[in-house]
Write a protein that holds these residues in place. Structure first.
Motif, PDB file in Angstrom:
ATOM      1  N   MET A   1       6.422  -2.177  -8.818  1.00 44.66           N
ATOM      2  CA  MET A   1       6.270  -2.377  -7.369  1.00 44.66           C
ATOM      3  C   MET A   1       6.829  -1.185  -6.606  1.00 44.66           C
ATOM      4  O   MET A   1       6.265  -0.747  -5.602  1.00 44.66           O
ATOM      5  CB  MET A   1       6.988  -3.657  -6.949  1.00 44.66           C
ATOM      6  CG  MET A   1       6.265  -4.904  -7.412  1.00 44.66           C
ATOM      7  SD  MET A   1       7.340  -6.317  -7.436  1.00 44.66           S
ATOM      8  CE  MET A   1       7.326  -6.762  -5.750  1.00 44.66           C
ATOM      9  N   LYS A   2       7.950  -0.663  -7.097  1.00 42.80           N
ATOM     10  CA  LYS A   2       8.511   0.523  -6.441  1.00 42.80           C
ATOM     11  C   LYS A   2       7.541   1.690  -6.541  1.00 42.80           C
ATOM     12  O   LYS A   2       7.381   2.470  -5.595  1.00 42.80           O
ATOM     13  CB  LYS A   2       9.845   0.906  -7.089  1.00 42.80           C
ATOM     14  CG  LYS A   2      10.963  -0.026  -6.726  1.00 42.80           C
ATOM     15  CD  LYS A   2      12.251   0.448  -7.372  1.00 42.80           C
ATOM     16  CE  LYS A   2      13.279  -0.664  -7.410  1.00 42.80           C
ATOM     17  NZ  LYS A   2      14.294  -0.474  -8.418  1.00 42.80           N
ATOM     18  N   GLN A   3       6.902   1.794  -7.709  1.00 48.11           N
ATOM     19  CA  GLN A   3       5.957   2.898  -7.901  1.00 48.11           C
ATOM     20  C   GLN A   3       4.765   2.736  -6.948  1.00 48.11           C
ATOM     21  O   GLN A   3       4.300   3.699  -6.360  1.00 48.11           O
ATOM     22  CB  GLN A   3       5.496   2.919  -9.363  1.00 48.11           C
ATOM     23  CG  GLN A   3       4.754   4.175  -9.761  1.00 48.11           C
ATOM     24  CD  GLN A   3       5.662   5.403  -9.785  1.00 48.11           C
ATOM     25  OE1 GLN A   3       6.867   5.304  -9.635  1.00 48.11           O
ATOM     26  NE2 GLN A   3       5.054   6.566  -9.933  1.00 48.11           N
ATOM     27  N   ARG A   4       4.320   1.511  -6.777  1.00 46.95           N
ATOM     28  CA  ARG A   4       3.208   1.278  -5.850  1.00 46.95           C
ATOM     29  C   ARG A   4       3.613   1.626  -4.423  1.00 46.95           C
ATOM     30  O   ARG A   4       2.846   2.235  -3.670  1.00 46.95           O
ATOM     31  CB  ARG A   4       2.774  -0.196  -5.900  1.00 46.95           C
ATOM     32  CG  ARG A   4       1.988  -0.541  -7.150  1.00 46.95           C
ATOM     33  CD  ARG A   4       2.055  -2.026  -7.418  1.00 46.95           C
ATOM     34  NE  ARG A   4       1.596  -2.317  -8.766  1.00 46.95           N
ATOM     35  CZ  ARG A   4       0.395  -2.788  -9.045  1.00 46.95           C
ATOM     36  NH1 ARG A   4      -0.462  -3.050  -8.087  1.00 46.95           N
ATOM     37  NH2 ARG A   4       0.038  -3.008 -10.290  1.00 46.95           N
ATOM     38  N   LEU A   5       4.835   1.237  -4.084  1.00 43.36           N
ATOM     39  CA  LEU A   5       5.321   1.581  -2.748  1.00 43.36           C
ATOM     40  C   LEU A   5       5.400   3.100  -2.598  1.00 43.36           C
ATOM     41  O   LEU A   5       5.043   3.665  -1.559  1.00 43.36           O
ATOM     42  CB  LEU A   5       6.710   0.968  -2.530  1.00 43.36           C
ATOM     43  CG  LEU A   5       7.367   1.285  -1.185  1.00 43.36           C
ATOM     44  CD1 LEU A   5       6.527   0.748  -0.038  1.00 43.36           C
ATOM     45  CD2 LEU A   5       8.777   0.713  -1.119  1.00 43.36           C
ATOM     46  N   GLY A   6       5.837   3.745  -3.687  1.00 44.82           N
ATOM     47  CA  GLY A   6       5.918   5.207  -3.673  1.00 44.82           C
ATOM     48  C   GLY A   6       4.565   5.837  -3.423  1.00 44.82           C
ATOM     49  O   GLY A   6       4.453   6.823  -2.682  1.00 44.82           O
ATOM     50  N   ILE A   7       3.549   5.249  -4.024  1.00 36.06           N
ATOM     51  CA  ILE A   7       2.216   5.798  -3.810  1.00 36.06           C
ATOM     52  C   ILE A   7       1.757   5.524  -2.378  1.00 36.06           C
ATOM     53  O   ILE A   7       1.219   6.401  -1.710  1.00 36.06           O
ATOM     54  CB  ILE A   7       1.252   5.226  -4.862  1.00 36.06           C
ATOM     55  CG1 ILE A   7       1.638   5.831  -6.209  1.00 36.06           C
ATOM     56  CG2 ILE A   7      -0.194   5.548  -4.520  1.00 36.06           C
ATOM     57  CD1 ILE A   7       0.866   5.331  -7.374  1.00 36.06           C
ATOM     58  N   ALA A   8       2.057   4.322  -1.904  1.00 36.70           N
ATOM     59  CA  ALA A   8       1.676   4.001  -0.522  1.00 36.70           C
ATOM     60  C   ALA A   8       2.308   4.983   0.456  1.00 36.70           C
ATOM     61  O   ALA A   8       1.644   5.488   1.364  1.00 36.70           O
ATOM     62  CB  ALA A   8       2.099   2.575  -0.185  1.00 36.70           C
ATOM     63  N   GLN A   9       3.600   5.274   0.256  1.00 40.63           N
ATOM     64  CA  GLN A   9       4.263   6.179   1.201  1.00 40.63           C
ATOM     65  C   GLN A   9       3.744   7.608   1.080  1.00 40.63           C
ATOM     66  O   GLN A   9       3.942   8.417   1.961  1.00 40.63           O
ATOM     67  CB  GLN A   9       5.789   6.119   1.072  1.00 40.63           C
ATOM     68  CG  GLN A   9       6.392   6.596  -0.243  1.00 40.63           C
ATOM     69  CD  GLN A   9       6.640   8.095  -0.293  1.00 40.63           C
ATOM     70  OE1 GLN A   9       6.968   8.708   0.711  1.00 40.63           O
ATOM     71  NE2 GLN A   9       6.463   8.687  -1.471  1.00 40.63           N
ATOM     72  N   SER A  10       3.094   7.917  -0.042  1.00 40.73           N
ATOM     73  CA  SER A  10       2.630   9.296  -0.195  1.00 40.73           C
ATOM     74  C   SER A  10       1.317   9.554   0.551  1.00 40.73           C
ATOM     75  O   SER A  10       0.985  10.689   0.816  1.00 40.73           O
ATOM     76  CB  SER A  10       2.469   9.636  -1.669  1.00 40.73           C
ATOM     77  OG  SER A  10       1.320   8.992  -2.185  1.00 40.73           O
ATOM     78  N   PHE A  11       0.596   8.500   0.877  1.00 33.31           N
ATOM     79  CA  PHE A  11      -0.695   8.780   1.525  1.00 33.31           C
ATOM     80  C   PHE A  11      -0.914   8.047   2.843  1.00 33.31           C
ATOM     81  O   PHE A  11      -1.874   8.330   3.550  1.00 33.31           O
ATOM     82  CB  PHE A  11      -1.853   8.495   0.564  1.00 33.31           C
ATOM     83  CG  PHE A  11      -2.146   7.034   0.342  1.00 33.31           C
ATOM     84  CD1 PHE A  11      -2.987   6.344   1.218  1.00 33.31           C
ATOM     85  CD2 PHE A  11      -1.607   6.344  -0.731  1.00 33.31           C
ATOM     86  CE1 PHE A  11      -3.257   5.002   1.024  1.00 33.31           C
ATOM     87  CE2 PHE A  11      -1.880   5.000  -0.924  1.00 33.31           C
ATOM     88  CZ  PHE A  11      -2.701   4.334  -0.048  1.00 33.31           C
ATOM     89  N   PHE A  12       0.000   7.138   3.205  1.00 31.26           N
ATOM     90  CA  PHE A  12      -0.321   6.287   4.364  1.00 31.26           C
ATOM     91  C   PHE A  12      -0.346   7.056   5.673  1.00 31.26           C
ATOM     92  O   PHE A  12      -0.931   6.609   6.645  1.00 31.26           O
ATOM     93  CB  PHE A  12       0.648   5.102   4.442  1.00 31.26           C
ATOM     94  CG  PHE A  12       1.896   5.355   5.240  1.00 31.26           C
ATOM     95  CD1 PHE A  12       2.867   6.190   4.763  1.00 31.26           C
ATOM     96  CD2 PHE A  12       2.075   4.759   6.488  1.00 31.26           C
ATOM     97  CE1 PHE A  12       4.005   6.432   5.492  1.00 31.26           C
ATOM     98  CE2 PHE A  12       3.215   5.007   7.230  1.00 31.26           C
ATOM     99  CZ  PHE A  12       4.187   5.841   6.727  1.00 31.26           C
ATOM    100  N   HIS A  13       0.274   8.237   5.719  1.00 35.11           N
ATOM    101  CA  HIS A  13       0.344   8.971   6.981  1.00 35.11           C
ATOM    102  C   HIS A  13      -0.786   9.979   7.113  1.00 35.11           C
ATOM    103  O   HIS A  13      -0.701  10.876   7.934  1.00 35.11           O
ATOM    104  CB  HIS A  13       1.700   9.644   7.103  1.00 35.11           C
ATOM    105  CG  HIS A  13       1.978  10.618   5.985  1.00 35.11           C
ATOM    106  ND1 HIS A  13       2.325  10.202   4.718  1.00 35.11           N
ATOM    107  CD2 HIS A  13       1.946  11.962   5.939  1.00 35.11           C
ATOM    108  CE1 HIS A  13       2.496  11.265   3.952  1.00 35.11           C
ATOM    109  NE2 HIS A  13       2.270  12.338   4.655  1.00 35.11           N
ATOM    110  N   ASP A  14      -1.836   9.831   6.275  1.00 37.05           N
ATOM    111  CA  ASP A  14      -3.034  10.651   6.417  1.00 37.05           C
ATOM    112  C   ASP A  14      -2.789  12.142   6.128  1.00 37.05           C
ATOM    113  O   ASP A  14      -3.149  13.004   6.927  1.00 37.05           O
ATOM    114  CB  ASP A  14      -3.580  10.490   7.852  1.00 37.05           C
ATOM    115  CG  ASP A  14      -5.005  11.008   7.960  1.00 37.05           C
ATOM    116  OD1 ASP A  14      -5.668  11.134   6.922  1.00 37.05           O
ATOM    117  OD2 ASP A  14      -5.418  11.317   9.089  1.00 37.05           O
TER     118      ASP A  14
END
Ligand SMILES: Nc1ncnc2c1ncn2[C@@H]1O[C@H](COP(=O)(O)OP(=O)(O)OP(=O)(O)O)[C@@H](O)[C@H]1O
Ligand SMILES: [Mg+2]
Lengths: 520, 321
Positions: B137-150
């Motif tokens: 889950m942390k890894q998924r969050l890490g991926i989310a934070q890497s691309f969510f800001h466009d």
């Protein structure tokens, strides 16, 4: 600015995560509740005036304008002990002349000044020494004369200790033997000679007032003196005094009319606890009590505990941020490293601001409601405590950046705090000692240089608290108490803030240098 | 303009040489895989590009600007290896925090994080504290934070670390999506199979040096090697081909033929034709990225070991000076 706000919010989250902050806030609330249980009841006038006038023994020179008192100084070893002149002041026949609300209003009373009751006791020596060595009736005019002078000259007398050194009360009627040191004679030599002859002799400095000067004190001067004492001790300005004829010698009697304003700082109160179940004192001006709670309990003890606990709790913030997996995430964001460090530092201060804001603000509010004293000076302790914590947290930040270890940051910072306390405490005792010792050369020396040097080289948040404490005393205690706080070395805001800021600056700059120049 | 460009990039950590002059270029819209063994210097490369560590020598450009400036980081996303999020945040509050640092307004943050959390499948747990998350889950969050800001470029250091096989597939699909949106994705990995599946280009670094670079197809094409199968019962003319200089191995009724340099497969087919043999199976052999990698690494290790020994002397000499 957006970055700053973001890091502040983040710091807030960090601070309120976990239970510890709630323990601290809980403690603050308990303190506030504990303070809220203190009650202040104004004394009724027939109790208040006798209590108030009993303080008149304490006489300030130069018509009450000076901070030094009129009295006798006994040299004991290297130390000089001060005793005010033991006259007794009593108020009787107290009547309220109008029907004002509460204790405020116009009063009428008879004020009697008489020499000490224990004529043969140790205090009994005083009238003989001060009052022209014979006539007790000259004691009061002597005090009034000394009061009226900018600086009364002193003379030295030798007194044979009537207790023979036991300290116990001598038999009634036994007057101490007194020996005036003639002009041009070395008092130390005479003391040695007398002591060799037998008995324990003391060297006493007394105000030098001649019988002629004492006899020349007019009724107006005495009236002015009493009026001034009502102002200095009671914060009661509107007083008229007339001397009453026909008082039995050696007493003096006065008719006094006093217009007591609401909130007179010297009006005695009964200070009780837990709905009157526990009595601290039946009769005391409320200002000193408020000051005691705010300055001593909150600013001194409470602040020390809070600072120490805050050092421990916030000691984890920066090392946690610097952990290998955390820091990379943050530095990869569009925020400069100086911003990360500085904002994170300010974020730590937020923690202290919350705790001290609640504790100080709460105590202030509760005290204000309880006493009607809405003077806001105490609130200045919130920024002062936060600033004091800033000094510590800057060191904590530096240690954290250098070692990345929370334990190291906590230990180094706590040691520094203890060192500052230690230095301030040693300085406090050294200052008190220096004020007490007789000889100038006893006030110097390597030990004092080290004590002073250390104290002045360290950041001085203590000075800031002291200064704030003095402002508190000035604003809600009677003048008599404020004067005592003005004695001795006075700290000043400039160096106290300046040196402390310099420490913060150096700690943070070093931390910044280390943080930006080396790879994480 | 290349999105990422490095020229002779060097990095020393004290005495450790993590990068010894690496040059590479990444064009926009590519998924670029950086491969290498543990300690090869992959993470170091990414950290220099993001300004986390300072380069020792050489050049590094990101989106046309010198790497590591605060401004260029605004247009970049990054998932570090072994990341640790502050445990006092929830997934959502962390994205709010990071989004603020990226300068996104509250509305934008909310909209984008909902999308991103949905994509990585973390929506249900987004309001729990991160300290309660599992590794994946942390890894998924890490991926989310890497691309969510466009961001225009996304750096992912071991993105599938700790993620289950289903999750890995999802991540691979996501990278494809990001590419489709025109973003450049730079992936560090030692999971070769995965990189092979998704990358347009790969570079292999070994002990701080680039040993191979190219498209996956280029790297895995094993020129001059064919597998040939004949109709049942027919004998492969191995001996004759060997005489002509081909290397032949037979097994399970199939023959593996390696052409000498400059030869085409045509002479072999002509010979089979002439002998009346019937061709049933002809495939040009490809390698997996893994075997290419193994070969490269073996070769490079031989190389560098020898070179390292030779290099050691001048270094010592300098220290004595
Ligand atoms: N902060 C550091 N201080 C000292 N040496 C370091 C530091 N970071 C990395 N190194 C060294 O640099 C070399 C390259 O490390 P790097 O992290 O770039 O490798 P990697 O290719 O990412 O490996 P992995 O696949 O294990 O993540 C290694 O020898 C490592 O020990
Ligand atoms: Mg790595």
């Amino acid at each position: 600015m957006r970055n700053f706000v973001a890091v502040m919010k983040d710091s807030y989250r960090e601070a309120v995560d976990g239970f510890v902050i709630y323990v601290m806030l809980g403690l603050a609330v308990i303190t506030i509740l504990a303070v809220a249980l203190i009650s202040f009841e104004p004394n009724p006038a027939d109790k208040a005036f006798p209590s108030l006038v009993s303080n008149f023994q304490q006489v300030f020179r130069n018509r009450g304008a000076d901070i030094e008192e009129v009295g006798t100084k006994v040299k004991i070893g290297p130390v000089v002990a001060f005793t005010p002149i033991a006259l007794s002041y009593s108020a009787a026949d107290i009547q309220k002349l109008d029907s004002g609300t509460g204790y405020a209003g116009k009063y009428k009373m008879k004020l009697t000044v008489s020499p000490p009751a224990t004529a043969g006791g140790r205090a009994g020596g005083q009238p003989r020494m001060v009052g022209n060595f014979q006539d007790e009736a000259l004691l009061f005019p002597t005090v009034v004369y000394a009061w009226s002078q900018p600086k009364t000259p002193e003379q030295t007398v030798l007194m044979k200790d009537p207790t023979g050194g036991t300290g116990e009360a001598p038999p009634a009627g036994k007057m101490p033997q007194i020996e005036v040191v003639p002009d041009g004679t070395d008092p130390e030599e005479l003391l040695a000679k007398k002591s060799a002859e037998g008995g324990r002799w003391l060297m006493v400095a007394v105000p030098k007032v001649t019988p002629k000067e004492a006899e020349g004190v007019t009724d107006e001067m005495m009236a002015d003196f009493i009026k001034n004492q009502f102002l200095v001790h009671g914060d009661i300005p509107g007083v008229t005094v007339t001397r009453r004829a026909g008082a039995a010698k050696p007493n003096y009697e006065f008719d006094v009319e006093a217009d007591v304003p609401a909130g007179a700082k010297g009006w005695p109160h009964a200070i009780k606890y837990f709905f009157g179940q526990l009595t601290f004192t039946e009769s005391m001006a409320f200002g000193p009590a408020v000051y005691f709670v705010q300055d001593k309990l909150v600013n001194t003890i409470g602040a020390s505990v809070t600072l120490l606990v805050a050092v421990v709790l916030t000691g984890f913030f920066i090392p946690n941020m610097l952990r290998k997996g955390s820091l990379d995430l943050l530095i990869a964001k569009p925020i400069a490293r100086w911003q990360i460090l500085l904002y994170k530092f300010v974020g730590g201060l937020l923690f202290m601001l919350m705790v001290s804001g609640l504790a100080v603000g709460g105590v202030w509010l509760v005290m204000a409601v309880r006493t009607g004293n809405w003077n806001p000076t105490f609130l200045l302790s919130i920024p002062i405590l936060t600033f004091a914590f800033g000094i510590l947290y800057a060191l904590s930040t530096l240690t954290a950046v250098l070692t990345r270890s929370a334990i190291a940051a906590i230990v180094v910072t706590a040691l520094f705090l203890v060192f500052m306390w230690g230095s301030a405490t040693v300085k406090l005792f050294a200052d008190a000692w220096r004020m007490a010792v007789a000889k100038e050369e006893d006030k110097k020396g390597l030990a004092y240089t080290i004590i002073d040097g250390t104290y002045y080289a360290l950041p001085r948040y203590n000075d800031m608290l002291k200064l704030n404490g003095q402002t508190m005393v000035e604003s809600y205690c009677p003048q008599s108490m404020a004067k005592m706080g003005r004695r001795g070395d006075q700290p000043s805001w400039g160096p106290a803030v300046g040196i402390s800021l310099a420490y913060v600056g150096v700690f943070l700059s070093l931390a910044y240098l280390r943080f930006t120049t080396r790879d994480p | 303009m290349s999105v990422i460009e490095t020229n002779s990039l060097r990095k020393h950590y004290g005495r450790i040489e993590a990068l010894k002059g690496v040059s590479l270029k990444v064009e926009p819209g590519q998924i670029y895989g950086l491969l290498g063994q543990n300690g090869a210097g992959k993470s170091t490369m990414v950290k220099i590009l993001l300004g986390i560590v300072k380069k020792t020598d050489g050049d590094a450009y990101l989106l046309g600007e010198p790497a590591g400036t605060t401004n260029v980081r605004r247009r970049v996303g990054y998932l570090p290896e072994d990341h640790q999020f502050p445990g006092y945040h929830t997934g959502r509050s962390l994205l709010h925090f990071y989004g603020e640092l990226y300068g996104l307004s509250r509305d934008e943050r909310t909209r984008r994080m909902n999308e991103a959390l949905d994509i990585v499948g973390l929506k249900k747990r987004a309001d729990s504290k991160i300290k309660t998350y599992s590794k994946g889950m942390k890894q998924r969050l890490g991926i989310a934070q890497s691309f969510f800001h466009d961001p225009e470029v996304i750096f992912l250091d071991e993105p599938t670390d700790g993620v289950d096989p289903v999750g890995r597939k999802e991540i691979r699909d996501l990278l494809g999506e990001l590419k489709k949106e025109g973003r450049t994705v730079f992936v560090n990995s030692h999971l070769l199979g995965e990189v092979e599946m998704i990358s347009d280009r790969v570079a292999i670094i070994h002990q701080g040096e680039m040993v191979r670079e190219g498209t996956v197809a280029d790297l895995t094409r094993q020129a001059n090697r064919f597998s040939i199968g004949l109709a049942d019962g027919q004998e492969f003319p191995a001996a004759e081909l060997k005489e002509k200089g081909f290397r032949v191995e037979t097994a399970n009724g199939k023959a593996e033929v390696e052409l000498p340099d400059g030869q085409s497969i045509d002479p072999v087919l002509e010979l089979l034709w002439a002998k009346g043999l019937k061709l049933r199976h002809l495939v040009e052999q490809k390698q997996t990225l893994e075997s290419v990698f193994m070969q490269m690494v073996d070769k490079a290790t031989d190389d560098t070991d020898r070179r390292a020994v030779r290099k050691a002397r001048p270094v010592t000499a300098r220290r004595v000076d």
